[in-house]
Design a protein around this motif. Structure first.
Motif, PDB file in Angstrom:
ATOM      1  N   GLN A 187      35.576  75.399  88.324  1.00 30.41           N
ATOM      2  CA  GLN A 187      35.275  76.786  88.678  1.00 30.41           C
ATOM      3  C   GLN A 187      36.586  77.547  88.840  1.00 30.41           C
ATOM      4  OE1 GLN A 187      33.621  78.367  92.714  1.00 30.41           O
ATOM      5  NE2 GLN A 187      31.860  77.676  91.511  1.00 30.41           N
ATOM      6  N   ILE A 188      36.628  78.758  88.297  1.00 29.18           N
ATOM      7  CA  ILE A 188      37.865  79.541  88.276  1.00 29.18           C
ATOM      8  C   ILE A 188      37.659  80.875  88.982  1.00 29.18           C
ATOM      9  CG2 ILE A 188      39.536  80.700  86.766  1.00 29.18           C
ATOM     10  CD1 ILE A 188      38.986  78.544  84.670  1.00 29.18           C
ATOM     11  N   SER A 189      38.610  81.223  89.834  1.00 32.40           N
ATOM     12  CA  SER A 189      38.573  82.518  90.525  1.00 32.40           C
ATOM     13  C   SER A 189      39.991  83.069  90.607  1.00 32.40           C
ATOM     14  CB  SER A 189      37.985  82.366  91.940  1.00 32.40           C
ATOM     15  OG  SER A 189      38.823  81.536  92.729  1.00 32.40           O
ATOM     16  N   ASP A 190      40.085  84.354  90.906  1.00 34.86           N
ATOM     17  CA  ASP A 190      41.388  84.996  91.107  1.00 34.86           C
ATOM     18  C   ASP A 190      41.701  85.195  92.578  1.00 34.86           C
ATOM     19  OD1 ASP A 190      42.020  85.240  88.382  1.00 34.86           O
ATOM     20  OD2 ASP A 190      40.836  87.069  88.199  1.00 34.86           O
ATOM     21  N   VAL A 191      40.674  85.183  93.413  1.00 34.04           N
ATOM     22  CA  VAL A 191      40.850  85.347  94.866  1.00 34.04           C
ATOM     23  C   VAL A 191      40.067  84.231  95.562  1.00 34.04           C
ATOM     24  CG1 VAL A 191      40.635  86.905  96.839  1.00 34.04           C
ATOM     25  CG2 VAL A 191      40.932  87.856  94.533  1.00 34.04           C
ATOM     26  N   PRO A 192      40.738  83.111  95.896  1.00 35.50           N
ATOM     27  CA  PRO A 192      42.142  82.790  95.639  1.00 35.50           C
ATOM     28  C   PRO A 192      42.368  82.432  94.167  1.00 35.50           C
ATOM     29  CG  PRO A 192      41.046  80.916  96.604  1.00 35.50           C
ATOM     30  CD  PRO A 192      40.033  82.021  96.590  1.00 35.50           C
ATOM     31  N   ARG A 193      43.613  82.410  93.760  1.00 34.94           N
ATOM     32  CA  ARG A 193      43.963  82.176  92.355  1.00 34.94           C
ATOM     33  C   ARG A 193      43.977  80.668  92.082  1.00 34.94           C
ATOM     34  NH1 ARG A 193      48.817  82.925  88.982  1.00 34.94           N
ATOM     35  NH2 ARG A 193      48.174  83.904  87.023  1.00 34.94           N
ATOM     36  N   TYR A 194      42.784  80.094  92.144  1.00 32.51           N
ATOM     37  CA  TYR A 194      42.616  78.653  92.024  1.00 32.51           C
ATOM     38  C   TYR A 194      41.700  78.308  90.854  1.00 32.51           C
ATOM     39  CZ  TYR A 194      44.371  77.963  96.853  1.00 32.51           C
ATOM     40  OH  TYR A 194      45.133  77.927  97.990  1.00 32.51           O
ATOM     41  N   THR A 195      41.907  77.105  90.329  1.00 33.13           N
ATOM     42  CA  THR A 195      40.901  76.442  89.511  1.00 33.13           C
ATOM     43  C   THR A 195      40.480  75.203  90.297  1.00 33.13           C
ATOM     44  OG1 THR A 195      41.945  77.172  87.456  1.00 33.13           O
ATOM     45  CG2 THR A 195      40.368  75.359  87.307  1.00 33.13           C
ATOM     46  N   ARG A 196      39.208  75.098  90.574  1.00 37.31           N
ATOM     47  CA  ARG A 196      38.707  73.961  91.352  1.00 37.31           C
ATOM     48  C   ARG A 196      37.914  73.026  90.440  1.00 37.31           C
ATOM     49  NH1 ARG A 196      37.697  78.269  95.558  1.00 37.31           N
ATOM     50  NH2 ARG A 196      39.087  77.804  97.301  1.00 37.31           N
ATOM     51  N   PHE A 197      38.205  71.744  90.559  1.00 37.26           N
ATOM     52  CA  PHE A 197      37.510  70.729  89.780  1.00 37.26           C
ATOM     53  C   PHE A 197      36.632  69.918  90.719  1.00 37.26           C
ATOM     54  CE2 PHE A 197      41.394  71.810  87.606  1.00 37.26           C
ATOM     55  CZ  PHE A 197      40.986  71.955  86.292  1.00 37.26           C
ATOM     56  N   TYR A 198      35.400  69.688  90.296  1.00 41.10           N
ATOM     57  CA  TYR A 198      34.448  68.991  91.144  1.00 41.10           C
ATOM     58  C   TYR A 198      34.204  67.580  90.622  1.00 41.10           C
ATOM     59  CZ  TYR A 198      33.947  73.714  92.801  1.00 41.10           C
ATOM     60  OH  TYR A 198      34.240  74.955  93.304  1.00 41.10           O
TER      61      TYR A 198
END
Length: 309
Positions: free
Chosen positions: A260-271
């Motif tokens: 999942q990718i977001s800009d706020v916060p500027r993270y890419t999260r892997f599950y």
């Protein structure tokens, strides 16, 4: 002379027989060794003598996703375009056509339960992929005669430029409409093409440390592994501890099931999903696109889906 010849002949025969015995023994010695080695090799050592019997497993593993090598900046723009189209359609028709008829009726019933309530727009919370396909997560923002904005959140799965299904997630309330993906922020390195190699790195680190299910006693044991991997030990040791504690004998009962990718916060999260014979566990591996590195490995699902600000 004849007696002497007979005596020599007897000794020659004796020596010949001795030589034959020695040669015969020498030739059979190799076979005896081979038979001994084969016999030893056929002895089966119970696996339970090598690993904890509780850790003997069937080779169970979750269904995982393929990690795209494509340009995630284009995927982000596609997500933004989809939300723009959704808003245009809604403003033109006053219908939530991205939802099924049943979902739309259920939402509008909640919205219009009291007067002076209306949905003004949809904002993009994140985009990503899981075992069902590519998705965007949107907030349907409800306004009324108070200062609060109610956010009805849906995960919308899409194919090309079309929404194919929708799933209701949750409802949040705040003074501001949520929007965690911004058009004017550069995506940067998404980390997607690095995730699989990084997961293999911490799998190898756990195996080499011998801190598997039988020896993983407390999260603090994993501080140094976290540091070696470049992760924050205070935020990652518990995740690695639980992953090791619930691992099978090959540390192979887990895999990446989404990102999942977001800009706020500027993270890419892997599950990551991990299976045992009786339980399922989830973890979140976080990649910071500001520092271009993996920073945390935590228990459970951490997402902007439920973020409220």
């Amino acid at each position: 002379m004849k007696k002497l010849n007979k005596k020599y002949i007897k000794w020659i025969i004796v020596l010949f027989l001795l030589a034959m015995i020695v040669v015969s023994y020498a030739l059979n010695l190799g076979k005896i060794k081979d038979k001994t080695v084969d016999s030893i090799a056929q002895i089966t050592i119970p696996f339970s003598l090598i690993v904890n019997p509780k850790n003997i497993d069937e080779d169970i593993a979750p269904k995982t996703i393929s990690l795209d090598k494509s340009d995630m900046s284009k995927t982000k723009q596609q997500a933004l375009n989809l939300v723009s189209t959704i808003n245009d359609d809604y403003h033109n028709t006053n219908e939530l056509s991205f939802l099924s008829n049943k979902q739309e009726k259920a939402l509008l019933k909640r919205v219009h339960k009291k007067s002076h309530r209306y949905i003004t727009n949809m904002t993009l919370l994140n985009f990503g992929k899981d075992t069902h396909g590519k998705y965007i997560t949107v907030s349907c923002n409800r306004y009324d005669d108070t200062k609060n904005i109610v956010s009805y959140r849906y995960r919308l799965y899409y194919r090309d430029d079309s929404i194919v299904s929708a799933k209701y997630l949750n409802t949040k309330t705040n003074k501001y409409a949520p929007q965690y993906v911004m058009e004017n922020i550069d995506l940067g390195n998404s980390g997607v093409n690095q995730a699989q190699n990084f997961v293999q790195r911490f799998k190898t680190a756990i195996i080499n440390s011998n801190l598997t299910a039988t020896n993983a006693n407390e999260p603090g044991n994993f501080n140094q592994i976290s540091i070696n991997l470049g992760l924050d030990p205070d935020k990652s040791n518990t995740g690695l501890f639980n992953l090791a504690k619930n691992s099978n004998s090959r540390v192979s009962n887990f895999g990446i099931v989404g990102y999942q990718i977001s800009d706020v916060p500027r993270y890419t999260r892997f599950y990551l999903k991990q299976l045992s014979k009786s339980n399922t566990y989830y973890y979140t591996l976080t990649y910071s696109r500001n520092s271009s590195r993996f920073i945390n490995f935590q228990k459970d699902i951490i997402s902007t889906d439920s973020q409220n600000k």
